[in-house]
Design an enzyme around this catalytic site. Structure first.
Site, PDB file in Angstrom:
ATOM      1  N   LYS A 134     -18.258  59.865  20.149  1.00 17.92           N
ATOM      2  CA  LYS A 134     -16.486  59.642  20.382  1.00 17.92           C
ATOM      3  C   LYS A 134     -15.622  57.949  20.664  1.00 17.92           C
ATOM      4  CE  LYS A 134     -12.653  62.282  21.148  1.00 17.92           C
ATOM      5  NZ  LYS A 134     -11.896  63.590  21.821  1.00 17.92           N
ATOM      6  N   ASP A 135     -16.921  57.741  21.761  1.00 15.67           N
ATOM      7  CA  ASP A 135     -17.376  56.625  22.465  1.00 15.67           C
ATOM      8  C   ASP A 135     -16.737  54.722  22.298  1.00 15.67           C
ATOM      9  OD1 ASP A 135     -15.440  57.597  24.695  1.00 15.67           O
ATOM     10  OD2 ASP A 135     -17.726  57.733  25.693  1.00 15.67           O
ATOM     11  N   GLU A 164      -1.313  35.582  34.627  1.00 20.49           N
ATOM     12  CA  GLU A 164      -1.802  35.840  32.950  1.00 20.49           C
ATOM     13  C   GLU A 164      -0.741  37.143  33.588  1.00 20.49           C
ATOM     14  OE1 GLU A 164      -4.115  35.024  31.384  1.00 20.49           O
ATOM     15  OE2 GLU A 164      -2.771  33.301  31.649  1.00 20.49           O
ATOM     16  N   SER A 195     -16.269  65.256  34.293  1.00 23.09           N
ATOM     17  CA  SER A 195     -15.384  64.812  33.999  1.00 23.09           C
ATOM     18  C   SER A 195     -14.197  66.050  34.469  1.00 23.09           C
ATOM     19  CB  SER A 195     -15.484  64.380  32.514  1.00 23.09           C
ATOM     20  OG  SER A 195     -16.090  62.782  32.650  1.00 23.09           O
ATOM     21  N   HIS A 225     -19.987  61.725  37.890  1.00 18.06           N
ATOM     22  CA  HIS A 225     -21.461  62.687  37.544  1.00 18.06           C
ATOM     23  C   HIS A 225     -21.538  63.970  38.524  1.00 18.06           C
ATOM     24  CE1 HIS A 225     -22.819  60.574  33.822  1.00 18.06           C
ATOM     25  NE2 HIS A 225     -21.684  60.243  34.023  1.00 18.06           N
TER      26      HIS A 225
END
Lengths: 499, 186, 282
Positions: free
Chosen positions: A244-245, A288, A220, A216
């Site tokens: 959207k997220d 894994e 972005s 922030h």
């Protein structure tokens, strides 16, 4: 970065709180009005997916801790107790086990997105560092967690991984004994791993907070790799990015549910349903899936210490990435050669993952050695050289130029719902008057096209400034298409496809 | 405002509303397993009701069994104890209620309402003093029933509080006589 | 174009790795791959066949239970929904056929008593050493998790397809193959140690310490199912799947609804997202 509409408390209680603890303005400025580049594609939604997965892991983990018994003689049985007797215990335990896999899946997508769009470059180096720190902490958390069911794979994973430290010259053996709290993996090891497995997620949460803080501060990145030059090139985080997220979170959870409910043991290993036996190693132990590439690098190096160093170096090299890739062009969208090598790196990582699951013998070792060398060569050789030899496409001057068909009037209207309704009414009337099928947007597009485009600025190795408007428009429409491709969820940045 | 706008905004409202409702319902349903997991698990529930073999119990003897983690006194009383318990006038009792979930909630604390139905010698009590939760001692105290050493509560041969700080009679668990030799508690 | 191709290839490779990772690689020239069988409980809508579970339980009690434990199963589990669903009285009656150790009693001694529904299945041997001594030197593994703890490598391309078909039955396939796969004589050139049997499916080499446990008409079925090795193996494998995963039916039931819910929610969220973003010209 300033919010588009800074928070102003309207009620007296709002003003009262604001003077004492400006928490509402913090939330509003950071998560509501926070300006987000409007060109973000779907690859930018995985930050939210990761937050959701972290929350799922925290909640299920806290619940599991209420029923789990961290003791070598009871741990395995207590897992079965959770699976059989605890109300919905099977659901919560499968959620946690599969959740780890999907957490890593989202993390890898998130990281490769950073690699493709150059999100680690200035001014986002610290943001990137904290991301890599989160990866390291998550790996430690994933590993300590995998030990807790105290099955055969748990036990032997703990044995093999702690023995990595015996490669340390001189003090290796003492360090391993200190790590284990004994001469082999046993109850003290299990209990300390349990303790750490509960602690580390708190550290992850703190690192995530710093990561978001750093994000922030610098804002972005976006698919064009060009910083927004005005608020017109951004949209408020809420509702645009959030909706959207959340949509992508739902889709991601759909995939998660498929595994969780219909094949919860698919990503696990059958041997971990056999209680730990210190006297018998399973014939083929594998970690894994999310550790496989690192495991392959470890085994590729014929020297014990060298293997351990290579494995850790494969992550540590990421810290240097902002300087190894020194090209001034940020986004892979405009770097065809970089893009090619990016996909080769992805393929190389997948190859390493495949090799990690194969026995360390014969041809597999040689392929793994080649893939390991290539992995390091990508970062230490290819990226620095690409800075010299890559011929980037011309960059558009701004996001606005990139998004040539932007309807500015509408973008402004988007900020105020009331205004928007008037606009819509206006549009409808226009359409009625025009009496044809042309939309307002198309009209606006025609207007924009009539205006002369600002000259595109030449990047590092580009052509002299002052290129003709037509070229800029072409680049811009590339971005447009790239964005459309991103929206469809396509992995390939479509811009190199010419009509 | 044109018709289009109104139609559009209504449709949008329906969309937002239905999604919000669906989302909230989903979160609510997803929360349930996380709440339910705090309940007793199946292995504990399986022991919520136990069957006790009382065939070895003779007159004047008591056994203590554990039920839901608490002591339960099972006593086969002597004729003298029964007579003494029956002779008490309920008006003299500190707690006039039977405290027996197997009879009506407002039933009086007569000995008939306290002992097992069909077997007046059999007394089944939760062995926890109603004062502050200590376990009373059997065949002790001023009334020959139970005596709580913590704060001096005296219970009679029917488990009723007669003297001391305890406010209520000893509780009786829900139970039934399955056969001559077996009772089921819980 | 190149990057498109490469990305497509990487996606395929990613799927491949995700799956190879989960199955152990097969060491050279080891056991035979068990063929896939039909199981009523496979797939998102799969459910246990109650009659089969009960038959399998019968085979387990009458044949397997003499050597194999079932320690994570309590008798009460036999009455639970989504399983064998015996009535409360039937469960009590089954439990009473077994004795468990309890105590100490008033004299400070441990004693044996008939099992109650809340008790767990009693172990067949006092400990693993006794079990091993009685069974060719190998303690018989507990049967309650075997259906999840054993699986042969699925191999390519099965493991990729498995992701879409939700195949989780490698364990029961293996158990069925093992129980029906005994061969009287090992093939030419294969030496089998004394007391061991030849079984080409056995994961730990081809010599297994368990003697062939099943033979035709070993167990008398009450429902008219043919008393064959094939049926016994199939039924007992299904029973072992239930023992390993008693909540399978609940899981799949909730799963179908959760999946449907997320699909609808996702669609609505997509519409909202589209609607909101329409305000931004782009």
């Amino acid at each position: 970065m300033l919010g588009q509409t800074p928070y102003q408390p309207k009620t007296w209680i709002g003003r009262w709180l604001e003077k004492r603890l400006p928490v509402i303005s913090l939330v509003v400025d950071q998560f509501v009005s926070f300006p987000t580049p409007k060109t973000l594609n779907y690859w930018w939604t995985f930050g939210m997916v990761l937050s959701v997965m972290l929350i799922i892991q925290l909640i299920t983990g806290i619940v599991l801790a209420m029923h789990y018994t961290p003791h070598a003689s009871m741990a395995f049985d207590s897992i079965e107790h959770i699976m059989r007797d605890v109300q919905y215990g099977w659901l919560i335990r499968y959620m946690h086990a599969n959740g780890a896999s999907f957490f890593f899946l989202a993390l890898f997508i998130h990281m490769f997105r950073c690699l493709y769009y150059g999100s680690y470059k200035a001014p986002r180096e610290v943001l990137w560092w904290f991301g890599v720190l989160i990866l390291l902490t998550m790996m430690t958390t994933g590993f300590t967690g995998y030990v807790l069911p105290w099955g055969q794979m748990s036990y032997w994973a703990a044995t093999v991984i702690t023995n990595l430290f015996s490669a340390i010259p001189e003090y290796g053996d003492e360090i391993v004994i200190w790590l284990l709290g004994g001469y082999s993996v046993d109850n003290p090891t299990l209990v300390r791993f349990y303790s750490l497995h509960y602690l580390l997620p708190m550290i992850i949460a703190a690192l995530v907070a710093i990561h978001v803080w750093a994000l922030h501060v610098v804002g972005s990145n976006n698919p064009t790799g060009i910083e927004p030059k005005s608020l017109d090139e951004t949209v408020p985080f809420t509702p645009y990015a959030t909706m959207k997220d959340i949509f992508v979170v739902a889709v991601f959870l759909l995939l998660f549910a498929w595994f969780l409910f219909f094949q919860p043991n698919y990503l696990g290993h059958p041997d971990n349903y056999i209680p730990a036996d210190p006297l018998k190693t399973p014939p083929h132990i594998v970690p894994e899936w999310y550790f496989l590439p690192f495991y392959a690098i470890l085994r590729a190096v014929p020297d014990k210490l060298g293997g351990v160093v290579a494995m850790f170096a494969s992550i540590l090299v990421l810290f240097l990435l902002p300087w190894l890739d020194w090209s001034r062009v940020r986004s892979g969208t405009f770097r065809p050669l970089f893009r090619l090598f990016f996909w080769i790196l992805v393929a190389d990582c997948i190859l390493l993952g495949w090799l990690g699951a194969k026995p360390a013998e014969g041809i597999y070792v040689e392929i793994a050695q080649f893939a390991t060398i290539y992995y390091f060569a990508h970062f230490l050789l290819v990226l620095p050289l690409l800075g010299l030899f890559d011929r980037p496409k011309r960059l558009p001057e701004s996001i606005t130029a990139a998004v040539a068909t932007l309807d500015e009037k509408k973008a402004a209207a988007a900020e105020q719902a009331a205004l928007e309704r008037v606009m819509r009414a206006q549009d409808a009337e226009d359409r009625a008057k025009a009496g044809d099928t042309a939309t307002a947007e198309e009209t606006a597009k025609a207007d924009d096209a009539a205006k002369p485009e600002p000259a595109a600025e030449a990047p590092a190795a580009g052509e002299p400034p002052g290129a003709e408007p037509a070229a800029a428009t072409e680049d811009a429409s590339d971005v447009q298409r790239e964005k459309a491709a991103g929206e469809r969820g396509s992995a390939a940045g479509a811009p190199d496809k010419k009509d | 405002m044109s018709i289009d706008t109104i139609v559009d905004s209504t449709r949008r409202d329906v969309l937002y509303l239905s999604t919000a409702v669906l989302g909230a319902a989903g979160i609510g349903l997803a929360a349930w397993p996380f709440i339910a997991q705090m309940n007793p698990d199946d292995s504990a529930l399986a022991l919520a009701s136990i069957e006790v073999d009382i065939s070895a119990l003779e007159e004047g003897q008591s056994i203590t069994v554990k039920w839901r983690g608490k002591p339960v006194f099972i006593r086969l009383r002597t004729a003298a104890e029964i007579a003494e318990a029956q002779s008490v006038d309920t008006a003299d009792l500190m707690d006039p209620l039977a405290r027996n979930p197997n009879v009506a909630a407002d039933a009086e604390a007569t000995d008939g309402n306290r002992s097992a139905a069909g077997n007046e010698a059999l007394l089944v009590l939760i062995g926890i003093c109603t004062h502050l939760g200590c376990v009373p001692i059997g065949e002790a105290g001023d009334y020959g029933g139970w005596f709580c050493p913590c704060h001096g509560s005296h219970y009679d041969t029917s488990g009723r509080i007669r003297k001391g700080p305890a406010p209520e009679n000893l509780y009786i668990p829900p139970f039934s006589v399955v056969s001559e030799t077996t009772i089921k508690i819980g | 174009m190149t990057s498109k191709l490469i990305s497509a290839a990487t996606c395929a490779a990613l799927a491949l790795v995700l799956t190879t990772a989960t199955t152990p690689a097969k060491a050279a020239g080891e056991s035979l791959k068990p063929p896939s069988q039909y199981w009523s409980f496979s797939g998102p809508f799969g459910r246990y066949d109650q009659a089969q579970l009960r038959r399998g339980f019968q085979v387990f009690r009458e044949v397997c239970a003499s050597c194999h434990g079932l320690k994570y199963i309590a008798f009460r589990n036999l009455g639970e929904p989504g399983g064998l669903e015996f009535t409360e009285d039937e469960v009590k009656a089954i439990a009473a056929e077994y004795t468990v150790q309890d105590g100490p009693n008033a004299d400070g001694e441990m004693f044996e008593r008939p099992a109650k529904p809340a008790d767990r299945w009693p172990p067949p041997f006092e400990n693993d050493v006794v079990g091993a001594l009685a069974n060719n030197g190998v303690a018989p593994p507990d049967a309650s998790l075997l259906a999840k703890a054993r699986a042969a490598e699925r191999g390519f391309p099965s493991f990729v397809i498995d992701m879409f078909t939700t195949h989780q039955e490698a364990g029961v396939d293996y158990i069925y193959a093992l129980l029906t796969g005994y061969e009287d004589e090992p093939p030419e050139g294969v030496e089998i140690a004394d007391g061991l049997s030849y079984n080409p499916y056995f994961l730990g080499g081809n010599a297994i310490a368990m003697v062939p446990p099943l033979f035709d008409e070993a167990v008398e079925y009450e429902d008219g199912t043919a008393p064959t090795i094939d049926n016994y193996a199939r039924d007992v494998a299904a029973f072992m799947m239930w023992a390993a995963e008693p909540k399978l039916e609940q899981r799949k039931f909730i799963g179908v609804w959760a999946f449907l819910y997320l699909a609808i929610l996702g669609a609505l969220l997509y519409l909202i997202k589209k609607k909101i973003w329409r305000r931004v010209g782009h």
